[in-house]
Design an enzyme around this catalytic site. Structure first.
Site, short mmCIF file in Angstrom:
data_model
loop_
_atom_site.label_atom_id
_atom_site.label_comp_id
_atom_site.label_asym_id
_atom_site.label_seq_id
_atom_site.Cartn_x
_atom_site.Cartn_y
_atom_site.Cartn_z
N ASP A 103 6.00 2.67 -4.10
CA ASP A 103 4.65 3.07 -4.48
C ASP A 103 4.65 4.59 -4.67
OD1 ASP A 103 4.32 0.40 -3.78
OD2 ASP A 103 2.38 0.72 -2.82
N LYS B 4 -1.81 1.18 -9.27
CA LYS B 4 -2.43 1.11 -7.94
C LYS B 4 -3.57 2.11 -7.87
CE LYS B 4 -1.19 1.78 -3.03
NZ LYS B 4 -0.06 2.03 -2.10
N LYS C 144 -2.66 -3.22 -8.18
CA LYS C 144 -2.79 -3.20 -6.73
C LYS C 144 -4.04 -2.42 -6.35
CE LYS C 144 -0.53 -1.79 -2.39
NZ LYS C 144 0.72 -1.34 -1.75
#
Length: 239
Positions: A97, A161, A193
């Protein structure tokens, strides 16, 4: 749309990114990754806990190990982020991430985001991993969210995300709608996400319903859609 607790659990990146995390905390996190109603998609931990998490959750568990790089401010030198990513992959992470250099984008430097996302994507994909790019949408205007999403997608992001969860404004339905529109227009598969403020089932269901309405109910699977949270677990496993 009827969304079961088991379905939500299967979409969860069970997360602990606290300054006071300890090996004992991470052991508990990994233990909680499997419940009687199912298992989470991944655990998400700081890089120093990747090897421990992978040992507790071997590949045969079916639970991915995610970690964060360039976190949380998104302004670390590219060489340092590459080194962080290489070490995390070596330690057993299969999901990275990456915080997008959003402050550079706000200052007119889109090239920084292009370079970082592209080089990290190449490294992650070389190790058969998945790259989620954190756009920190709560700090960006709608136009900047769309621009950052387009850059990340073009550079090879597997997921967009919403947030680090470390600033005052995390995920929002307005921001996720922008990301879903960019995903729908993408020429390659890209997931979403949601993280930053998802603390109850009702909130999780709202994001799932939104994604299903835009992309179709069949799209809302762990390979396409995740929710990054920790406090949500308690409600999911309660009777």
């Amino acid at each position: 749309m009827n969304i079961s607790k088991a379905k939500i659990l299967s979409l969860l990146d069970l997360t602990s990114l606290n300054d006071n995390d300890t090996p004992a905390v991470i052991d508990t996190l990994c233990s909680n990754a499997t419940q009687s109603i199912g298992k989470v998609a991944a655990v998400c931990v700081y890089p120093q806990f990747v090897a421990q998490s992978r040992a507790r959750l071997p590949a045969s568990s079916g639970i991915n190990v995610a970690t964060v790089v360039n976190f949380p401010t998104g302004d670390e030198p590219l060489a340092d982020v590459l080194a962080q990513t290489q070490q995390a992959l070596a330690d057993g992470a299969n999901e990275i991430d990456l915080v997008f250099p959003y402050q550079a984008l706000q200052q007119g430097d889109a090239a920084a985001g292009e370079a970082m996302c592209s080089q990290i994507a190449t490294l992650v994909h070389r190790h058969s991993g998945s790259l989620k790019v954190i756009l920190e949408t709560g700090a960006l205007s709608p136009a900047e969210i769309a621009q950052a999403a387009q850059i990340a997608i073009a550079a090879g992001a597997d997921f967009l995300k919403t947030s680090t969860g470390k600033i005052a404004h995390g995920a929002s339905l307005e921001a996720s709608a922008i990301l879903l529109e960019q995903i729908a227009q993408a020429k390659q598969p890209v997931g979403l996400k949601i993280s930053g403020g998802v603390r109850d089932i009702a909130t999780a269901q709202a994001y799932i319903a939104q994604a299903a309405a835009k992309m179709g109910e069949d799209w809302v699977q762990p390979e396409n859609f995740r929710i990054g949270a920790s406090s949500l677990l308690k409600e999911l496993i309660s009777c």
